[in-house]
Scaffold this motif. Structure first.
Motif: not given
Length: 204
Positions: A9-10, A142-146, A150-152, A158-160
């Motif tokens: 998403x952009x 699965x790769x998301x961190x709160x 863009x540090x997520x 972040x594109x992951x």
């Protein structure tokens, strides 16, 4: 054979680069990641396009209703408000999905539409359900961190997780999606208003 490819998403307010556009046909075998395959944004100034306010609508087909529901199931899991369908966003998404099929390309729309955008494509002689398509975006959690965008992503990129963060972005209120098919290839495009993935903010 099952193949699919995603675009993160952009939006106009997001990190200004994408590494996810490519030409078709795709090469045989597994997709190769790492080498930049995105075309750079045009260097000339883009025209300012007025962004219409989102409008409440109702999905006009069972497929649209299922795409909306698939978004809202995940949003309910993380506690963000349900999205409302917008026919104008759906029309934009439909026009772009069809253009991608006709052109044989797979890339974000850089026309300055001012909305968030998630793209997905699959090909190879099988049919995906709306839930499977949106589910591939949801699987990025699965790769998301709160954290603060863009540090997520636990990958550092972040594109992951960019589809997932746009899908659950708290500030987004409306969505419109369309699926276009040509031969054995399908493209799902979704547009979001207001856009997510904004630097310095949290997804939820």
């Amino acid at each position: 054979m099952r193949r699919s490819l995603l675009l993160a998403a952009l939006a106009g307010l997001t990190v200004a680069s994408s590494a996810c556009a490519t030409d078709f046909p795709m090469p045989a075998g597994p997709l190769q990641y790492g080498a930049p395959i995105a075309e750079p944004a045009p260097r000339q100034a883009l025209p300012i396009v007025p962004i219409p306010l989102a409008q409440d609508s109702r999905p006009s087909s069972a497929v649209e209703a299922r795409l909306l529901a698939a978004h809202n199931v995940e949003r309910a899991r993380v506690g963000t408000p349900a999205l409302t369908w917008d026919d104008g966003l759906a029309a934009e998404a439909d026009a772009w999905a069809r253009q991608l099929l006709v052109s044989g390309r797979f890339e974000h729309d850089l026309s300055g539409h001012g909305h968030g955008e998630n793209l997905w494509t699959g090909w190879g002689g099988r049919t995906w359900t709306p839930e499977e398509m949106v589910g591939e975006w949801t699987a990025e959690k699965r790769d998301y961190v709160r954290g603060v965008f863009p540090n997520v992503s636990r990958t550092g990129d972040w594109t992951a997780v960019g589809h997932y963060t746009q899908l659950v972005w708290r500030g987004t209120t409306h969505v419109g999606c369309a699926i276009a098919t040509r031969g054995d290839r399908s493209v799902l495009a979704c547009r979001y208003s207001p856009p997510g993935n904004v630097d310095g903010r949290r997804a939820f």
